[in-house]
Design a protein around this motif. Structure first.
Motif, PDB file in Angstrom:
ATOM      1  N   ILE A 380     -10.574   7.549  -7.526  1.00  9.94           N
ATOM      2  CA  ILE A 380     -10.291   8.790  -6.799  1.00  9.94           C
ATOM      3  C   ILE A 380      -9.267   8.486  -5.716  1.00  9.94           C
ATOM      4  N   GLN A 381      -8.021   8.917  -5.935  1.00  8.90           N
ATOM      5  CA  GLN A 381      -6.916   8.636  -5.019  1.00  8.90           C
ATOM      6  C   GLN A 381      -6.186   9.942  -4.683  1.00  8.90           C
ATOM      7  N   GLN A 382      -6.685  10.668  -3.694  1.00  9.63           N
ATOM      8  CA  GLN A 382      -6.071  11.912  -3.225  1.00  9.63           C
ATOM      9  C   GLN A 382      -5.950  12.946  -4.356  1.00  9.63           C
ATOM     10  N   PRO A 383      -7.043  13.601  -4.714  1.00 10.08           N
ATOM     11  CA  PRO A 383      -7.001  14.630  -5.770  1.00 10.08           C
ATOM     12  C   PRO A 383      -6.051  15.769  -5.406  1.00 10.08           C
ATOM     13  N   VAL A 384      -5.417  16.345  -6.439  1.00 12.92           N
ATOM     14  CA  VAL A 384      -4.510  17.481  -6.239  1.00 12.92           C
ATOM     15  C   VAL A 384      -4.928  18.696  -7.068  1.00 12.92           C
ATOM     16  N   ALA A 385      -5.766  18.499  -8.099  1.00 13.44           N
ATOM     17  CA  ALA A 385      -6.206  19.624  -8.927  1.00 13.44           C
ATOM     18  C   ALA A 385      -7.424  19.188  -9.739  1.00 13.44           C
ATOM     19  N   MET A 386      -8.272  20.187 -10.102  1.00 14.92           N
ATOM     20  CA  MET A 386      -9.455  19.916 -10.909  1.00 14.92           C
ATOM     21  C   MET A 386      -9.606  20.994 -11.970  1.00 14.92           C
ATOM     22  N   ALA A 387     -10.237  20.616 -13.088  1.00 12.77           N
ATOM     23  CA  ALA A 387     -10.567  21.579 -14.138  1.00 12.77           C
ATOM     24  C   ALA A 387     -11.756  21.036 -14.915  1.00 12.77           C
ATOM     25  N   TYR A 388     -12.663  21.941 -15.317  1.00 13.77           N
ATOM     26  CA  TYR A 388     -13.861  21.535 -16.045  1.00 13.77           C
ATOM     27  C   TYR A 388     -13.824  22.077 -17.465  1.00 13.77           C
ATOM     28  N   ASP A 389     -13.985  21.189 -18.425  1.00 13.69           N
ATOM     29  CA  ASP A 389     -14.038  21.536 -19.834  1.00 13.69           C
ATOM     30  C   ASP A 389     -15.506  21.609 -20.244  1.00 13.69           C
ATOM     31  N   GLN A 390     -16.050  22.831 -20.280  1.00 13.96           N
ATOM     32  CA  GLN A 390     -17.464  23.029 -20.569  1.00 13.96           C
ATOM     33  C   GLN A 390     -17.826  22.555 -21.973  1.00 13.96           C
ATOM     34  N   ALA A 391     -16.938  22.781 -22.933  1.00 14.88           N
ATOM     35  CA  ALA A 391     -17.245  22.432 -24.317  1.00 14.88           C
ATOM     36  C   ALA A 391     -17.517  20.945 -24.489  1.00 14.88           C
ATOM     37  N   HIS A 392     -16.788  20.100 -23.761  1.00 11.33           N
ATOM     38  CA  HIS A 392     -16.954  18.650 -23.890  1.00 11.33           C
ATOM     39  C   HIS A 392     -17.603  18.028 -22.665  1.00 11.33           C
ATOM     40  N   ARG A 393     -17.989  18.863 -21.698  1.00 17.19           N
ATOM     41  CA  ARG A 393     -18.644  18.414 -20.465  1.00 17.19           C
ATOM     42  C   ARG A 393     -17.792  17.375 -19.733  1.00 17.19           C
ATOM     43  N   LEU A 394     -16.508  17.672 -19.611  1.00 24.32           N
ATOM     44  CA  LEU A 394     -15.562  16.764 -18.961  1.00 24.32           C
ATOM     45  C   LEU A 394     -14.928  17.449 -17.756  1.00 24.32           C
ATOM     46  N   LEU A 395     -14.992  16.795 -16.620  1.00 26.44           N
ATOM     47  CA  LEU A 395     -14.297  17.244 -15.413  1.00 26.44           C
ATOM     48  C   LEU A 395     -13.041  16.397 -15.253  1.00 26.44           C
ATOM     49  N   HIS A 396     -11.879  17.050 -15.271  1.00 27.27           N
ATOM     50  CA  HIS A 396     -10.607  16.338 -15.122  1.00 27.27           C
ATOM     51  C   HIS A 396     -10.085  16.542 -13.697  1.00 27.27           C
ATOM     52  N   VAL A 397      -9.686  15.449 -13.058  1.00 28.11           N
ATOM     53  CA  VAL A 397      -9.183  15.488 -11.686  1.00 28.11           C
ATOM     54  C   VAL A 397      -7.827  14.793 -11.649  1.00 28.11           C
ATOM     55  N   ALA A 398      -6.768  15.567 -11.383  1.00 29.17           N
ATOM     56  CA  ALA A 398      -5.421  14.995 -11.268  1.00 29.17           C
ATOM     57  C   ALA A 398      -5.244  14.406  -9.869  1.00 29.17           C
ATOM     58  N   MET A 399      -4.636  13.213  -9.814  1.00 30.94           N
ATOM     59  CA  MET A 399      -4.485  12.495  -8.552  1.00 30.94           C
ATOM     60  C   MET A 399      -3.029  12.513  -8.081  1.00 30.94           C
ATOM     61  N   GLU A 400      -2.856  12.249  -6.791  1.00 30.64           N
ATOM     62  CA  GLU A 400      -1.525  12.221  -6.203  1.00 30.64           C
ATOM     63  C   GLU A 400      -0.673  11.107  -6.786  1.00 30.64           C
ATOM     64  N   ASP A 401      -1.299  10.013  -7.241  1.00 29.09           N
ATOM     65  CA  ASP A 401      -0.541   8.895  -7.802  1.00 29.09           C
ATOM     66  C   ASP A 401      -0.140   9.123  -9.258  1.00 29.09           C
ATOM     67  N   GLY A 402      -0.482  10.287  -9.822  1.00 34.03           N
ATOM     68  CA  GLY A 402      -0.084  10.603 -11.185  1.00 34.03           C
ATOM     69  C   GLY A 402      -1.111  10.274 -12.238  1.00 34.03           C
ATOM     70  N   SER A 403      -2.237   9.708 -11.854  1.00 36.19           N
ATOM     71  CA  SER A 403      -3.290   9.412 -12.826  1.00 36.19           C
ATOM     72  C   SER A 403      -4.204  10.632 -12.983  1.00 36.19           C
ATOM     73  N   LEU A 404      -5.040  10.558 -14.002  1.00 37.09           N
ATOM     74  CA  LEU A 404      -6.018  11.614 -14.257  1.00 37.09           C
ATOM     75  C   LEU A 404      -7.370  10.950 -14.425  1.00 37.09           C
ATOM     76  N   ALA A 405      -8.293  11.252 -13.522  1.00 37.71           N
ATOM     77  CA  ALA A 405      -9.653  10.721 -13.632  1.00 37.71           C
ATOM     78  C   ALA A 405     -10.512  11.741 -14.354  1.00 37.71           C
ATOM     79  N   THR A 406     -11.320  11.279 -15.294  1.00 37.80           N
ATOM     80  CA  THR A 406     -12.157  12.166 -16.098  1.00 37.80           C
ATOM     81  C   THR A 406     -13.618  11.783 -15.929  1.00 37.80           C
ATOM     82  N   LEU A 407     -14.430  12.761 -15.586  1.00 32.61           N
ATOM     83  CA  LEU A 407     -15.864  12.550 -15.378  1.00 32.61           C
ATOM     84  C   LEU A 407     -16.641  13.244 -16.487  1.00 32.61           C
ATOM     85  N   THR A 408     -17.465  12.486 -17.194  1.00 30.97           N
ATOM     86  CA  THR A 408     -18.432  13.074 -18.114  1.00 30.97           C
ATOM     87  C   THR A 408     -19.718  13.298 -17.341  1.00 30.97           C
ATOM     88  N   LEU A 409     -20.137  14.554 -17.240  1.00 32.42           N
ATOM     89  CA  LEU A 409     -21.293  14.901 -16.415  1.00 32.42           C
ATOM     90  C   LEU A 409     -22.312  15.638 -17.274  1.00 32.42           C
TER      91      LEU A 409
END
Length: 625
Positions: A380-409
């Motif tokens: 987690i490095q300075q998030p800039v946007a989030m979106a939740y994919d209910q169908a696959h239970r994935l939370l995607h978080v775009a970071m300031e450094d250009g990476s995308l962190a994905t959480l399975t919850l």
């Protein structure tokens, strides 16, 4: 010599921070990994190579992605750009238009939707509404205020004296309080509302009251519009209990306004009746600038200093109550819309190093804010946007450094697993529309709209089909000058240079996928050797077994570089034929001793655009302990 066997049946803890390398006593250690790149954790615990990204469009500049779900059959993606917007249905742009926002405003835009209208806010822009009038026709216009809320910005001792009781009235102030920006705004004097039609000097305005005044006596009973070019505009908004809720403005950052019931642009407080407007400030030991308002089980208010709960069933001027719940805080530099996940609200912390779950507990009758990234804070490095994919239970978080962190919850199975997505470029934004996850990706200085597509295994990719085999495939202008991966009729080919928007392959193929390669990686944590962990004792990997599902390629590194693993002893794939999908166990023997307790015993990596799913791992070791 001791023999050890460790069986990892799942990866439900995801990638763990380096700080966790000494905590083999935790459950997360047994179910975690040291490094997970370009893979998703399934809710059942397995690891699968992430889908590729389909190229949708090249954008003219920075953008904000907003989901607009009119109904289950018509779910749109709004792309807000500098002074314009584009509307996409699926992968096709169906409309575009102009708007008053600028590229610099995009990170601070707040928005909410009701039916066919999207309301857009920014503290330096009059609030706007984007209305869908038809499938291909969208209009942008200002809010049609029925009654704009007022506020007394001037010191209490300053009075206004009217020159007349009706008509165009000159209001003379006892001190300079007016600016040119007051022109056209609403001013309420002695209970009467009127419009400022001229500002001749800082101590006078020409005012047009709706009704006559009782006399021309001077009075301190007056207030101006809470929102104006002088005082700024709303920061964020949402709908709650049939009211429009406005959270904060530029000059009143810690104030809440609720419209009349069923009248979203009428903020008249009237006599305090149950259906009339509500207004109050968040008063505490510090100024809490509101960054988001969210309609959940209760009205939730997210500020730079903490999180609040607004109660009242229903909310009325007499029943409303406000209580601070937690002290995490949200970003002051951009608005990151919270998202709902199974009844809890997920928000990004002000620190930029945490993602919290704002959840109500029936036992305490209060909200708690648990850190979902506590054991994976390095992702987690300075998030800039989030979106939740209910169908696959994935939370995607775009970071300031250009990476995308994905959480399975998946709470029912105690799955809280983070992985990191990388591409040949940088992720700048993300949005989810009816199960489709769109990404704003920066590549070679240009911004592209792309989306995850389970049918693709390459990034920035397009696919083509022909009735006859072709050697030249065109329509790849967005990849010109780059070396692209090629999947021809399901089989990987040598990479090809895209020149003039075209690639040449030999032999030809009737179906292709062409795009940018990306590598997936799975690296385990150091083995748990009990009391011997961390000691410089010889350790030998005897063998490792992988249980795979529908896998076409497995590249394994046992310390001498990645090598392909044959699923069967006599596998002989046909030339240019799709590799078969394998489900079962692949067993690999290993040799060599190691004294480095932190060195991974094995590592899976590969950029072949082929399916890969890992369910479990069995590791056999020997030590001299």
């Amino acid at each position: 010599m001791a023999e050890l066997r460790q069986v990892k049946t799942n990866f439900t803890a995801g990638e763990l921070s380096p700080e966790m390398l000494g905590r083999a006593d935790l459950r997360a250690y047994a179910n975690g990994a040291k490094r997970l790149r370009n893979v998703f954790i399934q809710p059942t615990g397995g690891i699968t190579r992430r889908p590729g990204l389909r190229h949708v469009a090249t954008l003219p500049g920075p953008a904000r992605l907003v989901a607009f779900e009119f109904n289950t059959e018509q779910a749109y993606l709004l792309v807000l750009l500098h002074q314009e917007f584009q509307v996409y249905l699926g992968d096709v742009m169906v409309a575009q238009g102009t708007g008053p926002w600028t590229g610099a405003m995009l990170p601070q835009l707040g928005f909410t939707q009701s039916a066919d209208t999207l309301l857009v806010c920014h503290p330096d822009m009059p609030p706007q509404r984007v209305t869908r009038t038809s499938h291909t026709s969208w209009l942008v216009s200002g809010w049609e205020w029925v009654a704009i809320p007022g506020f007394r910005f001037a010191p209490p001792g300053i009075t206004l004296a009217p020159s007349a009781v009706s008509g165009l009235v000159t209001l003379s102030a006892s001190a300079p309080v007016f600016e040119a920006g007051h022109l056209g705004t609403t001013l309420r004097f002695r209970g009467q509302a009127g419009t400022v039609v001229a500002v001749p000097n800082p101590s006078q305005v020409t005012w047009n009251p709706a009704e006559a005044l009782p006399d021309t006596n001077a009075s301190a009973d007056w207030e101006e519009a809470a929102f104006s070019p002088v005082r700024g505009w709303p920061v964020t908004c949402c709908f709650h209990q049939d009211r429009l809720v406005i959270g904060g403005s530029r000059d009143l950052p810690n104030r809440l306004w609720l419209s009349r019931s069923g009248q979203i642009f009428n903020f008249d407080r009237g006599g305090g009746l149950d259906d009339e407007g509500i207004e109050f400030g968040l008063v505490s030991d510090q100024v809490n600038a509101i960054r988001a308002v969210f309609s959940g089980r209760h009205l939730q208010v997210f500020t730079t200093g903490g999180e609040w709960m607004v109660t009242g069933d229903p909310l009325t001027p007499s029943s409303i109550q406000l209580n601070r719940q937690t002290r995490i805080g949200s970003s002051a530099t951009r608005i990151i819309q919270p998202v709902d996940v199974d009844g809890s609200t997920i928000f990004a912390a002000r620190s930029g190093r945490a993602i919290h779950e704002f959840a109500y507990t029936d036992v305490q009758q209060a909200y708690q804010a648990n850190d979902l990234a506590l054991v994976a804070a390095h992702l987690i490095q300075q998030p800039v946007a989030m979106a939740y994919d209910q169908a696959h239970r994935l939370l995607h978080v775009a970071m300031e450094d250009g990476s995308l962190a994905t959480l399975t919850l998946f709470r029912a199975e105690q799955v809280t697993a983070w992985t990191r997505q990388e591409t040949q470029g940088a992720f700048r934004a993300v949005a989810e529309v009816e199960g489709r996850v769109f990404c704003l990706v920066e590549r070679d200085g240009t911004l592209r709209l792309e989306r995850f597509d389970n049918a693709l295994m390459l990034d920035a990719a397009l696919e083509g089909v022909s009735n006859v085999p072709l050697t030249v495939w065109t329509g790849l202008g967005h990849l010109s000058g780059q070396v692209a991966g090629v999947l021809a009729e399901g089989a990987p080919r040598e990479d090809a240079l895209v020149s003039g928007g075209a690639v040449t392959i030999n032999p030809g193929a009737a179906s292709v996928q062409i795009g940018l390669r990306y590598a997936h990686e799975v690296e385990p944590l150091p083995p748990d050797l009990g009391n011997a962990i961390g000691a410089a004792i010889p350790l030998r990997l005897v063998g490792v077994g992988f249980r795979l599902l529908d896998t076409q390629s497995l590249q394994l590194d046992l310390g001498r570089g990645p090598k392909p693993v044959p699923f069967r002893r006599f596998d002989t794939p046909l030339l240019d034929a799709p590799p078969p999908r394998f489900t079962g166990d692949a067993r690999i023997a290993a040799l060599g001793w190691s004294r480095d307790a932190l060195r991974p015993l094995w590592r899976i990596t590969g950029d072949a655009p082929l399916a890969f799913t890992l369910l479990s791992v069995t590791t056999d070791m020997r030590t001299n302990a």
